[in-house]
Design a protein around this motif. Sequence first.
Motif, PDB file in Angstrom:
ATOM      1  N   UNK A  63      55.412  35.347  31.317  1.00  0.00           N
ATOM      2  CA  UNK A  63      54.550  36.518  31.418  1.00  0.00           C
ATOM      3  C   UNK A  63      54.228  36.968  30.007  1.00  0.00           C
ATOM      4  N   UNK A  64      52.948  37.165  29.751  1.00  0.00           N
ATOM      5  CA  UNK A  64      52.493  37.573  28.422  1.00  0.00           C
ATOM      6  C   UNK A  64      51.367  38.584  28.597  1.00  0.00           C
ATOM      7  N   UNK A  65      51.147  39.411  27.595  1.00  0.00           N
ATOM      8  CA  UNK A  65      50.049  40.372  27.617  1.00  0.00           C
ATOM      9  C   UNK A  65      49.063  40.018  26.525  1.00  0.00           C
ATOM     10  N   UNK A  66      47.781  40.052  26.872  1.00  0.00           N
ATOM     11  CA  UNK A  66      46.729  39.717  25.926  1.00  0.00           C
ATOM     12  C   UNK A  66      45.618  40.740  26.060  1.00  0.00           C
ATOM     13  N   UNK A  67      44.917  41.007  24.974  1.00  0.00           N
ATOM     14  CA  UNK A  67      43.762  41.901  24.986  1.00  0.00           C
ATOM     15  C   UNK A  67      42.503  41.052  24.992  1.00  0.00           C
ATOM     16  N   UNK A  68      41.711  41.177  26.063  1.00  0.00           N
ATOM     17  CA  UNK A  68      40.488  40.404  26.198  1.00  0.00           C
ATOM     18  C   UNK A  68      39.289  41.341  26.238  1.00  0.00           C
ATOM     19  N   UNK A  69      38.206  40.898  25.654  1.00  0.00           N
ATOM     20  CA  UNK A  69      36.970  41.667  25.666  1.00  0.00           C
ATOM     21  C   UNK A  69      36.143  41.175  26.857  1.00  0.00           C
ATOM     22  N   UNK A  70      36.113  41.966  27.929  1.00  0.00           N
ATOM     23  CA  UNK A  70      35.463  41.555  29.171  1.00  0.00           C
ATOM     24  C   UNK A  70      34.880  42.788  29.857  1.00  0.00           C
ATOM     25  N   UNK A  71      33.784  42.591  30.571  1.00  0.00           N
ATOM     26  CA  UNK A  71      33.167  43.677  31.322  1.00  0.00           C
ATOM     27  C   UNK A  71      33.966  43.945  32.590  1.00  0.00           C
ATOM     28  N   UNK A  72      33.976  45.195  33.029  1.00  0.00           N
ATOM     29  CA  UNK A  72      34.660  45.542  34.274  1.00  0.00           C
ATOM     30  C   UNK A  72      34.058  44.775  35.446  1.00  0.00           C
ATOM     31  N   UNK A  73      32.751  44.572  35.434  1.00  0.00           N
ATOM     32  CA  UNK A  73      32.083  43.895  36.543  1.00  0.00           C
ATOM     33  C   UNK A  73      32.401  42.401  36.605  1.00  0.00           C
ATOM     34  N   UNK A  74      32.928  41.822  35.533  1.00  0.00           N
ATOM     35  CA  UNK A  74      33.228  40.396  35.490  1.00  0.00           C
ATOM     36  C   UNK A  74      34.705  40.068  35.736  1.00  0.00           C
ATOM     37  N   UNK A  75      35.520  41.073  36.029  1.00  0.00           N
ATOM     38  CA  UNK A  75      36.953  40.836  36.218  1.00  0.00           C
ATOM     39  C   UNK A  75      37.229  39.887  37.392  1.00  0.00           C
ATOM     40  N   UNK A  76      36.696  40.196  38.563  1.00  0.00           N
ATOM     41  CA  UNK A  76      37.005  39.383  39.744  1.00  0.00           C
ATOM     42  C   UNK A  76      36.428  37.969  39.638  1.00  0.00           C
ATOM     43  N   UNK A  77      35.314  37.804  38.965  1.00  0.00           N
ATOM     44  CA  UNK A  77      34.724  36.473  38.793  1.00  0.00           C
ATOM     45  C   UNK A  77      35.608  35.586  37.922  1.00  0.00           C
ATOM     46  N   UNK A  78      36.450  36.181  37.082  1.00  0.00           N
ATOM     47  CA  UNK A  78      37.352  35.437  36.204  1.00  0.00           C
ATOM     48  C   UNK A  78      38.777  35.388  36.745  1.00  0.00           C
ATOM     49  N   UNK A  79      38.994  35.847  37.976  1.00  0.00           N
ATOM     50  CA  UNK A  79      40.316  35.776  38.598  1.00  0.00           C
ATOM     51  C   UNK A  79      41.256  36.888  38.194  1.00  0.00           C
ATOM     52  N   UNK A  80      40.744  37.957  37.607  1.00  0.00           N
ATOM     53  CA  UNK A  80      41.572  39.082  37.173  1.00  0.00           C
ATOM     54  C   UNK A  80      41.535  40.144  38.261  1.00  0.00           C
ATOM     55  N   UNK A  81      42.722  40.606  38.675  1.00  0.00           N
ATOM     56  CA  UNK A  81      42.798  41.622  39.718  1.00  0.00           C
ATOM     57  C   UNK A  81      43.435  42.894  39.168  1.00  0.00           C
ATOM     58  N   UNK A  82      43.122  44.001  39.807  1.00  0.00           N
ATOM     59  CA  UNK A  82      43.713  45.290  39.442  1.00  0.00           C
ATOM     60  C   UNK A  82      44.920  45.533  40.344  1.00  0.00           C
TER      61      UNK A  82
END
Length: 66
Positions: free
Chosen positions: A22-41
């Motif tokens: 498990x690691x934490x990273x800071x990525x520059x991404x739009x809120x609208x593109x989160x789910x398209x990249x497999x990122x969930x809240x």
Amino acid sequence: MRTITYKPIQIHFECACGFNMVDTDNLQIKWSELSANGIIRKKDKKTGTPFLLLKQFSKECQGHEE
């Protein structure tokens, strides 16, 4: 035009041999593109604090076998 901000994302990496990291990273991404990249809240069960989660799985072992 709005600026795209850096968001802290918790990355769960799992290898085919069963190694988990498990690691934490800071990525520059739009809120609208989160789910398209497999990122969930998600929300932390203990504190209720929201965070972003990305799960990655490798079908090949990355040399973590012991």
